[in-house]
Scaffold this motif. Structure first.
Motif, PDB file in Angstrom:
ATOM      1  N   TYR A   1       0.828  -1.203   0.000  1.00 39.16           N
ATOM      2  CA  TYR A   1       0.000   0.000   0.000  1.00 39.16           C
ATOM      3  C   TYR A   1       0.871   1.266   0.000  1.00 39.16           C
ATOM      4  CZ  TYR A   1      -3.820  -3.142   0.843  1.00 39.16           C
ATOM      5  OH  TYR A   1      -4.734  -4.146   0.692  1.00 39.16           O
ATOM      6  N   ALA A   2       1.928   1.251   0.815  1.00 40.69           N
ATOM      7  CA  ALA A   2       2.766   2.440   0.939  1.00 40.69           C
ATOM      8  C   ALA A   2       3.650   2.631  -0.293  1.00 40.69           C
ATOM      9  CB  ALA A   2       3.625   2.325   2.202  1.00 40.69           C
TER      10      ALA A   2
ATOM     11  N   ASP B   1      10.059  -5.196  -5.692  1.00 44.71           N
ATOM     12  CA  ASP B   1       9.309  -6.092  -4.802  1.00 44.71           C
ATOM     13  C   ASP B   1       9.718  -7.532  -5.112  1.00 44.71           C
ATOM     14  OD1 ASP B   1       6.561  -5.586  -2.947  1.00 44.71           O
ATOM     15  OD2 ASP B   1       6.916  -7.663  -3.544  1.00 44.71           O
TER      16      ASP B   1
ATOM     17  N   VAL C   1      14.802  -7.943  -1.361  1.00 41.37           N
ATOM     18  CA  VAL C   1      15.764  -6.992  -0.788  1.00 41.37           C
ATOM     19  C   VAL C   1      16.489  -7.716   0.337  1.00 41.37           C
ATOM     20  CG1 VAL C   1      16.076  -4.769   0.365  1.00 41.37           C
ATOM     21  CG2 VAL C   1      14.265  -5.036  -1.341  1.00 41.37           C
TER      22      VAL C   1
ATOM     23  N   ASP D   1       3.875   0.079   7.426  1.00 44.16           N
ATOM     24  CA  ASP D   1       4.035  -0.754   8.622  1.00 44.16           C
ATOM     25  C   ASP D   1       5.477  -0.826   9.116  1.00 44.16           C
ATOM     26  OD1 ASP D   1       1.358  -1.271   8.442  1.00 44.16           O
ATOM     27  OD2 ASP D   1       1.547  -3.413   8.033  1.00 44.16           O
TER      28      ASP D   1
ATOM     29  N   THR E   1      -1.664   0.440   9.803  1.00 45.46           N
ATOM     30  CA  THR E   1      -2.826   0.161   8.958  1.00 45.46           C
ATOM     31  C   THR E   1      -2.556   0.658   7.539  1.00 45.46           C
ATOM     32  OG1 THR E   1      -3.881   2.288   9.375  1.00 45.46           O
ATOM     33  CG2 THR E   1      -4.437   0.508  10.893  1.00 45.46           C
ATOM     34  N   ALA E   2      -3.336   0.123   6.605  1.00 40.64           N
ATOM     35  CA  ALA E   2      -3.206   0.557   5.217  1.00 40.64           C
ATOM     36  C   ALA E   2      -3.568   2.030   5.099  1.00 40.64           C
ATOM     37  CB  ALA E   2      -4.115  -0.287   4.342  1.00 40.64           C
ATOM     38  N   GLN E   3      -4.528   2.450   5.918  1.00 43.07           N
ATOM     39  CA  GLN E   3      -4.955   3.843   5.906  1.00 43.07           C
ATOM     40  C   GLN E   3      -3.774   4.778   6.219  1.00 43.07           C
ATOM     41  OE1 GLN E   3      -8.160   6.330   8.507  1.00 43.07           O
ATOM     42  NE2 GLN E   3      -8.563   4.204   8.230  1.00 43.07           N
TER      43      GLN E   3
ATOM     44  N   LYS F   1     -17.317  -1.149   4.445  1.00 34.46           N
ATOM     45  CA  LYS F   1     -16.006  -1.785   4.304  1.00 34.46           C
ATOM     46  C   LYS F   1     -15.840  -2.333   2.883  1.00 34.46           C
ATOM     47  CE  LYS F   1     -12.786  -4.943   6.436  1.00 34.46           C
ATOM     48  NZ  LYS F   1     -11.785  -4.334   7.269  1.00 34.46           N
TER      49      LYS F   1
HETATM   50  C1  FAD Z   1      -6.044  -9.714   7.274  1.00 28.61           C
HETATM   51  C2  FAD Z   1      -5.682  -8.260   7.342  1.00 28.61           C
HETATM   52  C3  FAD Z   1      -6.698  -7.296   7.271  1.00 28.61           C
HETATM   53  C4  FAD Z   1      -6.380  -5.941   7.336  1.00 28.61           C
HETATM   54  N1  FAD Z   1      -7.378  -5.017   7.244  1.00 28.61           N
HETATM   55  C5  FAD Z   1      -7.094  -3.708   7.242  1.00 28.61           C
HETATM   56  C6  FAD Z   1      -8.127  -2.714   7.067  1.00 28.61           C
HETATM   57  O1  FAD Z   1      -9.315  -3.046   6.974  1.00 28.61           O
HETATM   58  N2  FAD Z   1      -7.766  -1.402   7.042  1.00 28.61           N
HETATM   59  C7  FAD Z   1      -6.479  -1.010   7.150  1.00 28.61           C
HETATM   60  O2  FAD Z   1      -6.201   0.209   7.092  1.00 28.61           O
HETATM   61  N3  FAD Z   1      -5.458  -1.910   7.333  1.00 28.61           N
HETATM   62  C8  FAD Z   1      -5.738  -3.237   7.364  1.00 28.61           C
HETATM   63  N4  FAD Z   1      -4.727  -4.168   7.527  1.00 28.61           N
HETATM   64  C9  FAD Z   1      -3.335  -3.706   7.690  1.00 28.61           C
HETATM   65  C10 FAD Z   1      -2.730  -3.401   6.308  1.00 28.61           C
HETATM   66  O3  FAD Z   1      -2.822  -4.517   5.477  1.00 28.61           O
HETATM   67  C11 FAD Z   1      -1.279  -2.983   6.453  1.00 28.61           C
HETATM   68  O4  FAD Z   1      -1.192  -1.928   7.369  1.00 28.61           O
HETATM   69  C12 FAD Z   1      -0.728  -2.539   5.090  1.00 28.61           C
HETATM   70  O5  FAD Z   1      -0.601  -3.673   4.261  1.00 28.61           O
HETATM   71  C13 FAD Z   1       0.623  -1.828   5.252  1.00 28.61           C
HETATM   72  O6  FAD Z   1       1.087  -1.457   3.994  1.00 28.61           O
HETATM   73  P1  FAD Z   1       2.671  -1.504   3.690  1.00 28.61           P
HETATM   74  O7  FAD Z   1       2.811  -0.989   2.300  1.00 28.61           O
HETATM   75  O8  FAD Z   1       3.415  -0.870   4.773  1.00 28.61           O
HETATM   76  O9  FAD Z   1       3.034  -3.058   3.758  1.00 28.61           O
HETATM   77  P2  FAD Z   1       2.559  -4.237   2.796  1.00 28.61           P
HETATM   78  O10 FAD Z   1       1.241  -3.953   2.206  1.00 28.61           O
HETATM   79  O11 FAD Z   1       2.700  -5.483   3.599  1.00 28.61           O
HETATM   80  O12 FAD Z   1       3.642  -4.239   1.636  1.00 28.61           O
HETATM   81  C14 FAD Z   1       4.990  -4.591   1.829  1.00 28.61           C
HETATM   82  C15 FAD Z   1       5.554  -5.016   0.482  1.00 28.61           C
HETATM   83  O13 FAD Z   1       6.952  -5.240   0.611  1.00 28.61           O
HETATM   84  C16 FAD Z   1       7.304  -6.444  -0.043  1.00 28.61           C
HETATM   85  N5  FAD Z   1       8.482  -6.975   0.643  1.00 28.61           N
HETATM   86  C17 FAD Z   1       8.609  -7.224   1.967  1.00 28.61           C
HETATM   87  N6  FAD Z   1       9.843  -7.635   2.255  1.00 28.61           N
HETATM   88  C18 FAD Z   1      10.511  -7.655   1.076  1.00 28.61           C
HETATM   89  C19 FAD Z   1      11.850  -7.985   0.724  1.00 28.61           C
HETATM   90  N7  FAD Z   1      12.770  -8.330   1.635  1.00 28.61           N
HETATM   91  N8  FAD Z   1      12.190  -7.894  -0.579  1.00 28.61           N
HETATM   92  C20 FAD Z   1      11.300  -7.498  -1.533  1.00 28.61           C
HETATM   93  N9  FAD Z   1      10.042  -7.169  -1.245  1.00 28.61           N
HETATM   94  C21 FAD Z   1       9.643  -7.244   0.047  1.00 28.61           C
HETATM   95  C22 FAD Z   1       6.085  -7.329   0.080  1.00 28.61           C
HETATM   96  O14 FAD Z   1       6.057  -8.312  -0.952  1.00 28.61           O
HETATM   97  C23 FAD Z   1       4.945  -6.306  -0.050  1.00 28.61           C
HETATM   98  O15 FAD Z   1       4.547  -6.132  -1.396  1.00 28.61           O
HETATM   99  C24 FAD Z   1      -5.022  -5.535   7.461  1.00 28.61           C
HETATM  100  C25 FAD Z   1      -4.004  -6.507   7.523  1.00 28.61           C
HETATM  101  C26 FAD Z   1      -4.326  -7.850   7.463  1.00 28.61           C
HETATM  102  C27 FAD Z   1      -3.225  -8.881   7.514  1.00 28.61           C
END
Ligand code: FAD
Length: 398
Positions: free
Chosen positions: A17-18, A40, A87, A300, A317-319, A378
């Motif tokens: 998401y980020a 990724d 990575v 995260d 959170t994704a938000q 939702k």
């Molecule tokens: C079941 C579930 C339900 C959820 N529901 C909600 C909701 O309703 N609302 C909400 O706001 N949040 C929700 N969340 C939380 C939300 O999913 C996370 O906060 C969000 O995904 C964070 O985004 P991010 O980009 O930081 O991490 P991520 O979305 O996890 O993305 C990280 C990326 O990095 C990549 N990556 C990681 N390590 C490596 C590496 N070493 N090398 C290469 N690539 C790598 C991964 O493949 C991934 O694509 C939920 C989470 C879960 C598990």
């Protein structure tokens, strides 16, 4: 990349998401002028907020494609370069990233690598429980549940399959409710016995951090969904078919799911910088790593403390990830132009916890929503996000 940041493109590590939003926003704001590489381990963006939909995953005909958006589709009309690879290391002094597919130099870097399950040293937890934090884990759980439900009608006596979900946060609540409310006979196409589902909330308060009205509604909806709650006790040990709580109680299971917590991934934990809770990268007000101009962390993996709110930490959170990403993108461009950075400010728009496919509990500003209206909200938010992302647009919702 020009200015004080030296040579090399902007590298965004992680297309969740980020990271995906940073790459989209930088490309949009700079009109493609700022060379950007998005890295990724997978060539897809995973819709992680939907990974609790285990019943739908277990149904015949559901494919993993329902929970992903190919990155090539998102960036097909942009100049963002996609690079697939794990990575493995980040060198902040040499300004390079070590990937499984080679090395890459960066002028600016955004670390957006998300998080991984934290097992807190609980013996057997990693080996004997499933998790839904990654798509592969959620699909494996769905397969296992399907297998257990297929055999459920043949269990001796009145015995029903037993599913234990560990973790009383939003993810544990959503997973437990989903498993309890799935029509397993329809999913498997055979007569089944409904599972007994227990949610073991641990020593932290149930749905900690959520408004009391939402907690109360979610608790009542879980009861109606048939989920039994076990409060106040942490898990001490997990074996292949049972787990032991800290008071010595043993609970036998057919399937156990670990939703008890998250920590920063090893590659982030290893960085020689300040770390916050669970190894998250401590960033300054503008989401930059202190002492490393042009290196940002978002989502995260990052820990941003709200200066206006007694230094409280924003939730993972994704938000939050989307909101941080938009400010980080602005600040990358500011660094590029030698302009002042802008601080991140967070305002929660709302939150909704699903309790089965047709029920939810949530808050929108001062309003508490629950049951079908909350579930519809939702679903609408999830649909709008995946629609926008698939069309290469940035989305403000989730
Ligand atoms: C079941 C579930 C339900 C959820 N529901 C909600 C909701 O309703 N609302 C909400 O706001 N949040 C929700 N969340 C939380 C939300 O999913 C996370 O906060 C969000 O995904 C964070 O985004 P991010 O980009 O930081 O991490 P991520 O979305 O996890 O993305 C990280 C990326 O990095 C990549 N990556 C990681 N390590 C490596 C590496 N070493 N090398 C290469 N690539 C790598 C991964 O493949 C991934 O694509 C939920 C989470 C879960 C598990």
């Amino acid at each position: 990349m020009r200015s004080e940041l030296g040579e090399g493109p902007l590298v965004v590590a992680g297309a969740g998401y980020a990271g995906l939003t940073v790459a989209q926003e930088v490309h949009r704001r700079s009109r493609g002028a700022l060379p950007t590489v998005l890295v990724d381990r997978h060539p897809v963006h995973v819709l992680r907020t939907e990974l609790y939909e285990i019943g739908r995953m277990a149904a015949e005909g559901s494919r993993s494609a329902d929970w992903i958006v190919p990155l090539a589709e998102v960036f097909d009309r942009s100049l963002v370069e996609l690079r697939e690879g794990e990575v493995e290391g980040i060198d902040l002094e040499a300004r390079t990233l070590t990937l499984s597919s080679g090395e890459i130099a960066f002028g600016a870097l955004v670390v957006a690598l998300g998080n991984v399950a934290a097992y807190y040293g609980v013996e057997g937890a990693r080996e004997h429980t499933h998790q839904v934090y990654r798509l592969s884990g959620a699909l494996a759980l769905a397969r296992r549940l399907r297998e257990v439900m297929l055999g459920s009608a043949d269990l001796p006596g009145e015995r029903r399959p037993r599913v234990l979900v560990v973790g009383g946060g939003a993810t544990g609540t959503e997973v437990a409710a989903e498993i309890a409310t799935t029509n397993w006979a329809a999913v498997t196409g055979r007569p089944t016995r409904p599972p007994d589902v227990f949610l073991i909330t641990g020593s932290l308060p149930f749905l900690a951090g959520l408004p009391p009205g939402v907690v109360e509604r979610a608790r009542s909806l879980l009861g109606r969904a048939g989920v039994s709650l076990v409060f106040g006790l942490n898990v001490r040990r997990v074996e292949s078919d049972r787990l032991t709580l800290e008071d010595g109680t043993t609970l036998v299971f057919d399937v156990a799911v670990w939703c008890a917590g998250l920590e920063a991934p090893p590659v982030a934990r290893q960085l020689p910088v300040a770390h916050g809770h669970a190894g998250r990268l401590a960033v300054d007000a503008c989401l930059e790593l202190p002492g490393h101009p042009g290196v940002f962390a978002v989502g995260d993996v990052a820990e941003w403390k709200d200066p206006g709110d007694d230094g409280s930490v924003v939730p993972a959170t994704a938000q939050v990830a989307l909101a941080e990403a938009r400010v980080a993108a602005q600040n990358v461009i500011a660094r590029w132009n030698g302009a002042p950075l802008v601080p991140f400010r967070y305002r929660q728009r709302g939150l909704v916890v699903a309790v089965g496919p047709r029920r939810a509990a949530g808050a929108l500003g001062p309003l508490t929503l629950w049951s079908s209206p909350a579930a519809l909200l939702k679903r609408a938010v999830q649909r709008e996000y995946s629609r926008a992302v698939s069309h290469g647009e940035t989305s403000g919702v989730i």
